[in-house]
Design a protein around this motif. Structure first.
Motif, mmCIF file in Angstrom:
data_model
loop_
_atom_site.group_PDB
_atom_site.id
_atom_site.type_symbol
_atom_site.label_atom_id
_atom_site.label_comp_id
_atom_site.label_asym_id
_atom_site.label_seq_id
_atom_site.Cartn_x
_atom_site.Cartn_y
_atom_site.Cartn_z
ATOM 1 N N ALA A 26 0.830 -1.159 0.343
ATOM 2 C CA ALA A 26 -0.036 -0.013 -0.238
ATOM 3 C C ALA A 26 1.157 1.483 -0.171
ATOM 4 O O ALA A 26 0.600 2.041 -0.409
ATOM 5 C CB ALA A 26 -1.358 0.089 0.697
ATOM 6 N N VAL A 27 1.997 1.462 0.822
ATOM 7 C CA VAL A 27 3.015 2.427 1.091
ATOM 8 C C VAL A 27 3.399 2.014 -0.395
ATOM 9 O O VAL A 27 3.634 3.221 -1.150
ATOM 10 C CB VAL A 27 3.688 2.345 1.656
ATOM 11 C CG1 VAL A 27 5.111 3.279 2.172
ATOM 12 C CG2 VAL A 27 3.149 2.206 3.633
ATOM 13 N N THR B 176 1.026 3.598 -3.148
ATOM 14 C CA THR B 176 0.866 4.767 -3.200
ATOM 15 C C THR B 176 1.843 5.894 -3.060
ATOM 16 O O THR B 176 1.478 6.889 -3.963
ATOM 17 C CB THR B 176 0.387 5.017 -1.355
ATOM 18 O OG1 THR B 176 -0.815 4.664 -1.195
ATOM 19 C CG2 THR B 176 -0.424 7.225 -1.379
ATOM 20 N N ALA C 150 2.366 5.920 -7.167
ATOM 21 C CA ALA C 150 0.832 6.773 -7.463
ATOM 22 C C ALA C 150 1.196 7.917 -8.139
ATOM 23 O O ALA C 150 1.438 8.843 -8.799
ATOM 24 C CB ALA C 150 -0.613 6.259 -7.092
ATOM 25 N N PHE C 151 1.625 8.750 -6.517
ATOM 26 C CA PHE C 151 1.846 9.832 -6.862
ATOM 27 C C PHE C 151 3.003 10.368 -6.936
ATOM 28 O O PHE C 151 3.764 11.635 -7.888
ATOM 29 C CB PHE C 151 1.570 10.931 -4.731
ATOM 30 C CG PHE C 151 0.350 10.898 -4.724
ATOM 31 C CD1 PHE C 151 -1.099 11.341 -4.931
ATOM 32 C CD2 PHE C 151 -0.308 9.480 -3.963
ATOM 33 C CE1 PHE C 151 -2.003 11.887 -4.682
ATOM 34 C CE2 PHE C 151 -1.443 9.791 -3.669
ATOM 35 C CZ PHE C 151 -2.713 10.663 -3.661
ATOM 36 N N ALA D 52 3.457 7.692 3.634
ATOM 37 C CA ALA D 52 3.190 7.764 1.798
ATOM 38 C C ALA D 52 3.275 9.442 1.506
ATOM 39 O O ALA D 52 4.170 9.431 0.206
ATOM 40 C CB ALA D 52 1.630 7.323 2.262
ATOM 41 N N SER E 198 6.498 9.363 -1.913
ATOM 42 C CA SER E 198 5.763 10.367 -2.739
ATOM 43 C C SER E 198 6.745 11.250 -3.052
ATOM 44 O O SER E 198 6.975 11.102 -4.026
ATOM 45 C CB SER E 198 4.444 11.008 -1.896
ATOM 46 O OG SER E 198 3.930 9.318 -2.115
ATOM 47 N N THR F 150 11.128 1.319 2.299
ATOM 48 C CA THR F 150 10.014 1.470 3.381
ATOM 49 C C THR F 150 9.940 0.558 4.688
ATOM 50 O O THR F 150 9.043 0.795 4.702
ATOM 51 C CB THR F 150 8.533 0.390 1.982
ATOM 52 O OG1 THR F 150 8.790 0.012 1.739
ATOM 53 C CG2 THR F 150 8.405 1.902 0.970
#
Length: 225
Positions: A25-26, A29, A32-33, A94, A98, A162
């Motif tokens: 998830a991290v 995200t 994605a950003f 995140a 990011s 991460t």
């Protein structure tokens, strides 16, 4: 001799599975950003306007040259004091990765755009395209194709980095592994399984990246390093 016993790990496999999902998830995200933000930073840095290029260059250099753990601690502990908003471990993680990923992706984008021959810009201008149209229709499609292997390598590095989120109590795979090790008193087995999980996922991405790079090499497209 040490007697291996993986049964406690198997019995609590759901904890590691939830940790893996949180890790993904991290990572997802941040990607994605980070990718669109990295493109924006790259275009700003390539801009002839100093009020755009200088701030973009500053952000890129700060997040490429400072340790990720320091960045994570700053967003989790320091930023809430400045904006008076509580920062959850996930949001802080995140946000950190990011922006850090965007800084690295910006350099990849910049290198990819610069690598496209100047004649491509001139040809696009000759047929009446604006600078923005040339970028979207001619330059970026070629540059992105060359940059895909570099993006894959960055995604691999991101997943490994991460693991730092465990330091702010975000329940990623490493955090859950540490909790399980303390619960079962079998740290050797727990961390061995955790390492194998990372190994499997990262190896899968690495194999995919190498195959993609070979395919691009065969098609005549070089890889941006």
């Amino acid at each position: 001799m040490y007697h291996w016993d993986f049964w406690p790990v198997i019995a609590n496999a759901d904890l590691l599975f939830r940790g893996l999902l949180n890790t993904l998830a991290v990572t997802g995200t941040a990607l994605a950003f980070g990718v669109p933000l990295g493109l924006a930073l790259a275009l700003s840095r390539l801009s002839g306007r100093r009020w755009l290029s200088w701030p973009a260059g500053f952000v890129i250099e700060v997040f490429r040259t400072t340790p990720p753990l320091v960045q994570l601690f700053w967003f989790f502990f320091a930023l809430p004091l400045l904006i008076h908003v509580e920062m959850t471990p996930f949001v802080a993680s995140a946000l950190t990765f990011s922006i850090q990923s965007a800084a690295f992706f910006a350099e990849v984008f910049r290198a990819g755009i610069v690598s496209v021959e100047r004649g491509q810009w001139e040809a696009a201008r000759a047929v009446g395209m604006t600078g923005r149209q040339s970028l979207h229709r001619i330059i970026l499609p070629q540059a992105v194709k060359r940059m895909i292997p570099a993006f894959m390598e960055r995604a691999i590095e991101l997943m490994k980095t991460t693991t730092l989120v465990a330091t702010v109590s975000y329940a990623d795979l490493l955090y859950q592994a540490n909790e399980l090790a303390q619960k079962t008193f079998r740290p050797l087995e727990v961390f061995t399984v955790a390492a194998l999980i990372y190994f499997v996922f990262i190896t899968m991405v690495s194999v995919f990246a190498r195959r993609l790079e070979r395919r691009l090499a065969v098609s005549g497209d070089s890889t941006v390093q």
